[in-house]
Design an enzyme around this catalytic site. Structure first.
Site, PDB file in Angstrom:
ATOM      1  N   GLY A  36      38.492  55.305  67.677  1.00 28.12           N
ATOM      2  CA  GLY A  36      39.071  54.010  67.280  1.00 28.12           C
ATOM      3  C   GLY A  36      40.326  54.229  66.472  1.00 28.12           C
ATOM      4  O   GLY A  36      41.124  55.106  66.785  1.00 28.12           O
TER       5      GLY A  36
ATOM      6  N   LYS B 132      33.537  47.656  44.694  1.00 26.54           N
ATOM      7  CA  LYS B 132      33.348  47.240  46.083  1.00 26.54           C
ATOM      8  C   LYS B 132      32.881  45.794  46.053  1.00 26.54           C
ATOM      9  O   LYS B 132      32.269  45.355  45.076  1.00 26.54           O
ATOM     10  CB  LYS B 132      32.272  48.110  46.745  1.00 26.54           C
ATOM     11  CG  LYS B 132      32.322  48.124  48.248  1.00 26.54           C
ATOM     12  CD  LYS B 132      33.332  49.127  48.768  1.00 26.54           C
ATOM     13  CE  LYS B 132      33.361  49.140  50.283  1.00 26.54           C
ATOM     14  NZ  LYS B 132      34.197  50.208  50.815  1.00 26.54           N
TER      15      LYS B 132
END
Length: 365
Positions: A184, A82
């Protein structure tokens, strides 16, 4: 007191943590490579206005370990990594910043591949792509996988069907009520699928215009954001913020299952234990929402084979992921252990097996 990297509670035998600075653009980033046992570390890039670099470090350590587990549970030939860029994504973004980030990723030589995440767009990743091949999540070209949201939603939908089969012995969602929090990117696609399968929907979102639009076409009841925990429903689908399963919400939920797209749904691991003790079937978030990373992984697969985006490959991995989720639910019942612990155990076993196999190869060489 100042904390060093190795003392951090989120440090989990990470292979490498790289702090990156570029004077000209002001880029400050941290790239964390948790594991490359199963392949190159893959995970999104988050741009966030962290209060401190210590906070950024905690986030990237935690998220990169999470990606190792997510990629292993989805049976992808990828490790976990990440990256975080410290800054305000609304005011501090520019093409030069992402090219500087791309150059930093490039110095790692392919042990880490970056993709978009919170605060970072496909366009930003395309800037980085100009200076390094080690990015995924492209919107054009033969290997481009495009928007991962529909595939993520499909995974969440199939997970919901598995829960319904397990708890109510039915093949669709007829007669079941699902409370959807957040409609969303993924939630909107999910709502359409749930509705088509016969579910009655109760939904909320802070974007009231979008909410009205999705509710109209799915015949859904609309409630205020905080009221979603109190509605009478069979399944709760958190598809917005993380940590919505917490000491404040637990007693308010009357559902029998939790199946949603949000990341990090459990505020703390012991919440998973409490859900289990209450007889609530929790479908572990990083298993349920693995469709997105499978879609992204298809680009790496296309690149390695010299081919193009292959929907059949994606479908194969998604089906395999659902088999793993079934195994998790079954083992949880038999072993009388919470599902999140079983999921972690399966991920760890796969990562350790790959690591041991690599060590054997090195010895042989």
């Amino acid at each position: 007191m100042s904390m060093t990297l190795f003392d951090s509670p989120s440090f989990a035998n990470h292979e490498g943590v790289h702090a990156v600075f570029d004077e000209k653009t002001g880029l400050r980033a941290i790239i964390a490579v948790h594991s490359t046992a199963r392949g190159p570390a893959v995970g999104g890039t988050r741009m966030w206005n962290y209060a401190s670099s210590a906070e950024a470090l905690e986030d990237v350590l935690r998220l990169s370990r999470g990606m190792s587990y997510k990629n292993a549970v989805a049976d992808l030939e990828m490790g976990g990594g990440k990256s975080v860029i410290i800054g305000d994504s609304r005011t501090q973004k520019n093409p030069e910043l992402f090219r500087a980030f791309g150059r930093a990723v490039d110095t790692l030589g392919g042990i880490y591949y970056a993709a978009e995440d919170v605060g970072v767009s496909v366009a930003d990743i395309a800037e980085a792509r100009k200076v390094t091949p080690y990015v995924l999540g492209l919107s054009d070209g033969p290997e481009a996988s495009g928007d991962p949201s529909p595939v993520t939603a499909e995974g969440v939908f199939r997970s919901t069907l598995l829960a319904a089969k397990r708890l109510w012995k039915q093949d669709d969602l007829t007669g079941l009520t699902v409370s959807v929090q957040g409609i969303g990117h993924v939630g909107g696609y999910l709502a359409d699928k749930l509705y088509a399968a016969g579910a009655k929907l109760i939904m909320t979102d802070v974007n009231t215009a979008l909410l009205a639009e999705v509710a109209a076409r799915t015949n859904a009841e609309i409630v205020a954001p905080d009221a979603i925990y109190d509605v009478k429903a069979d399944i709760y689908a958190p598809c917005a913020l993380g940590a919505t399963l917490n000491p404040q919400t637990l007693d308010r939920l009357t559902v029998k299952a939790v199946v949603g797209a949000a990341n990090n749904q459990l505020a703390t691991p012991d919440i998973g234990q409490q859900l289990f003790e209450r007889g609530v079937l929790y479908a572990p978030d990083y298993v349920v929402n693995g469709g997105g990373i499978i879609n992204v992984a298809s680009e790496l697969n296309a690149r390695n084979t010299g081919g193009a985006y292959d929907p059949a490959w994606v479908e194969g991995k998604l089906s395999r992921l659902m088999e793993t989720l079934e195994e998790i639910m079954e083992r949880s019942a038999v072993e009388k252990r919470p599902t999140h612990e079983i999921a972690d155990a399966i991920a760890e076993a796969r990562i350790n097996a790959a690591r041991d196999a690599k060590a054997e190869q090195r010895k042989a060489a």
